[in-house]
Design an enzyme around this catalytic site. Structure first.
Site, PDB file in Angstrom:
ATOM      1  N   LYS A  76      44.970  38.892  40.506  1.00 22.17           N
ATOM      2  CA  LYS A  76      44.221  37.634  40.630  1.00 22.17           C
ATOM      3  C   LYS A  76      43.265  37.484  39.452  1.00 22.17           C
ATOM      4  O   LYS A  76      42.655  38.468  39.013  1.00 22.17           O
ATOM      5  CB  LYS A  76      43.458  37.629  41.961  1.00 22.17           C
ATOM      6  CG  LYS A  76      42.755  36.314  42.285  1.00 22.17           C
ATOM      7  CD  LYS A  76      42.136  36.374  43.682  1.00 22.17           C
ATOM      8  CE  LYS A  76      41.406  35.094  44.031  1.00 22.17           C
ATOM      9  NZ  LYS A  76      40.806  35.128  45.384  1.00 22.17           N
ATOM     10  N   SER A 151      41.780  31.392  48.607  1.00 25.79           N
ATOM     11  CA  SER A 151      41.783  31.141  47.187  1.00 25.79           C
ATOM     12  C   SER A 151      42.836  31.933  46.404  1.00 25.79           C
ATOM     13  O   SER A 151      43.161  31.565  45.265  1.00 25.79           O
ATOM     14  CB  SER A 151      40.407  31.467  46.601  1.00 25.79           C
ATOM     15  OG  SER A 151      40.117  32.844  46.723  1.00 25.79           O
ATOM     16  N   SER A 175      40.413  34.651  51.930  1.00 26.19           N
ATOM     17  CA  SER A 175      41.164  34.247  50.735  1.00 26.19           C
ATOM     18  C   SER A 175      42.403  35.082  50.424  1.00 26.19           C
ATOM     19  O   SER A 175      43.206  34.694  49.579  1.00 26.19           O
ATOM     20  CB  SER A 175      40.244  34.261  49.506  1.00 26.19           C
ATOM     21  OG  SER A 175      39.435  33.126  49.513  1.00 26.19           O
TER      22      SER A 175
END
Lengths: 482, 99
Positions: A76, A151, A175
């Protein structure tokens, strides 16, 4: 196109050991899938670095006991990988290059995994659809008109579309788990402190945690084995040295499982509850004790989350000043420099949260909002601890519904907090919580949540592996480019 | 009955957050921030809880790391500095006068 990345990691490892394939074959296959699928899962793709490492690994013997040797992984884009951009999906960090590796990245490199790139996400991890990314939204491979969740949407899309078997996400209020639910993969938010946060760009420091996102339960446990380690650079990390795969496929008879009434109330769509009821029946038939419970303060988590997350975010994001790194606007005074840079560099969602967070922490408001939230947070944690005195695990849906339409609900400033209404309790109390697929509704995957007491990830994997095996869902998306 | 923040209230919050906004953005924030603050204001109605604070879900007792310098080279750190001179970060000079 080769399809090695659809195989189990044991099969891939065998092929590597027998020299039938090389790590470069896997890396090239990942790149080919990225380019064919066009899912916007990545912000940075490290063609050169990944291929260089793959070729260097050819000089080494494949490590027999290291199933992760030579396997591609995606990270990420709020986790530092040295010499790669770390943008947090924000204009303000669009050209920021990491000068060191996050501690989790060091551990991944030690295991000879190959990082192929940095995944798309909501800007600074603030959002639940990945639509707040400065670089455009990643696409849900199950239906290109639906959000992938957020997210960690890019990481979820990457694993769901089998670009890589593994990805890292971060979870501040759901997330990792919510996008895992929306894309049909397994995502774990470990116990707070299990995985070092050194090198993770801070959003809300008392809630943030890095975790593994994978195709199945076993691979998830395997990756957690690698990334969990005490780290002197993160003083909230603790000594941890256990094999999280040890209870996988062990008998679950007699496990005591609680379902909070709140998790099955009218905040959840009925089709999702139907899927959960099928799981409950499965568990009861296997000899588990499943009971519904009330948990004090459970319905207050959203308010606490808003106050704590926005307060901590406003403090953490104060560092983006246009001086030390990141975007810089021309100005004639320092005050003007800060304001112009930040106004241009941050997106709408981030700015809203910083504003409310600054308000929460200003003057007497810190007592009225933040301190009070931390007091109730302590009570909430104790309420969950009381449940874990009588029950081994808690289950419920991960999300109240399946993935919804793109660009549909991104104007309501409160909406994204409600998306995580079932999963943010784990962040509040530092408890581990995971999402695994429990079925499909209208051809879209939907996940269930398993929550454990602190340090009880192995038992969560035990239950998850049973459910995964019994359901035996087909989670292959198929040819996305068609 | 109030259904949005005043322009002055939004300007105050913008100032706290070190942000600017255009007039149209301010109008939008008047409604959006009002909604958000109204939501968190619900905490004022909660009374049944203990006084103990939980700052973080963290139970470690020791919080000192080894006394070692972080190994980062100046040239690497300076890579990301938008405005620099030699080995230094260049910052706007401001001379503040006593009022």
């Amino acid at each position: 196109m080769s399809k090695y990345l659809d195989l189990s990691i044991e099969s891939i490892h065998e092929l590597l050991l027998d020299k039938k394939i090389k790590p470069i074959d896997l890396v090239n296959e990942s790149f080919e899938r990225i380019n064919n699928n066009k899912l916007n899962a990545f912000i940075t793709i490290d063609y050169e670095g990944a291929r260089k490492m793959a070729i260097e690994l050819e000089k080494e013997e494949v490590e027999k006991d290291n199933l992760l040797f030579g396997l591609p992984i995606a990270i990420k884009d709020n986790i530092m990988v040295q010499d790669l951009k770390c943008t947090c999906a924000s204009h303000i960090l669009e050209n920021f290059i990491s000068v060191y590796d996050a501690s989790v990245v060091e551990l991944i490199k030690e295991k000879k995994m190959i990082i192929i790139g940095k995944t798309n996400m909501d800007e600074f991890a603030m959002g639940s659809t990945s639509e707040t990314s400065y670089f455009g939204v990643p696409i849900n491979p199950w239906n290109k008109n639906k959000v992938p969740g957020g997210s960690s949407g890019g990481s979820a899309v990457c694993v769901a579309s089998r670009i890589t078997p593994f990805a890292l996400g971060s979870d501040t209020g759901g997330s990792i788990r919510q996008p895992s639910s929306f894309t049909g993969i397994v995502g774990m938010k470990p116990t707070y402190g299990r995985v070092s946060r050194f090198g993770l760009v801070a959003f809300a420091s008392s809630l943030d945690q890095i975790g593994p996102m994978t195709r199945n339960v076993y691979e998830n446990a395997l990756l957690l084995n690698i990334i969990s380690k005490k780290d002197e650079k993160d003083l909230t990390s603790f000594e941890t040295n256990e094999d999280f795969t040890r209870l996988i496929n062990k008998d679950i008879k007699g496990l005591k499982i609680a379902i909070p009434n709140y998790f099955v109330s009218d905040i959840v769509e009925s089709k999702v509850l139907d899927k959960l009821n099928e799981i409950i029946l499965l568990l009861k038939n296997k000899g588990c004790i499943v009971e519904y419970v009330d948990i004090n303060h459970i319905d207050k988590a959203v308010i606490l989350y808003q106050i704590i997350a926005m307060g901590e975010a406003s403090s953490n994001l104060a560092r983006y000043d246009g001086i030390r790194y990141g975007l810089k606007e021309n100005a004639s005074s320092l005050e003007e420099l800060y304001k112009k840079t930040r106004s241009l560099g941050f997106g709408t969602e981030v700015k809203r949260r910083i504003m409310v967070g600054s308000y929460i922490l200003s003057g007497e408001n810190a007592n009225i909002y933040y301190n009070k939230a931390m007091q109730i947070r302590d009570d909430l944690k104790k309420s969950f601890e009381n449940i874990f005195k009588d029950y081994d695990l808690i289950i419920g849906p991960t999300s109240s519904r399946v993935a919804y339409d793109l660009n549909k609900e991104n104007t309501d400033p409160l909406k994204c907090f409600l998306d995580d209404i079932l999963v943010m309790h784990a962040n509040m109390g530092g408890f581990p919580s995971m999402s695994l697929p429990m079925g499909f509704i209208d051809n879209l995957p939907i996940g269930m949540q398993i929550m454990g007491n602190r340090l009880d990830e192995a038992r969560m994997y035990q239950l998850a592996s049973f459910i995964e095996k019994e359901l035996n869902l087909n989670l292959e998306v198929g040819d996305i480019n068609e | 009955m109030k259904d949005k923040l005043t322009k002055e209230e939004v300007l105050h919050v913008l100032d706290l957050a070190r942000l600017n906004a255009s007039d149209s953005e301010i109008e939008k924030y008047q409604v959006e921030l009002y909604k958000m603050i109204k939501e968190i204001d619900k905490i004022k109605d909660l009374h049944d809880f203990d006084e103990e604070l939980m700052i973080a879900p963290w139970e470690n007792s020791s919080c000192l790391r080894n006394n070692e310098q972080v190994k980062l080279e100046n040239k690497d750190i300076l890579k990301n500095v938008p405005n620099k001179k030699g080995n230094f970060v260049s910052v706007l000079v401001e001379v503040l006068k006593d009022e």
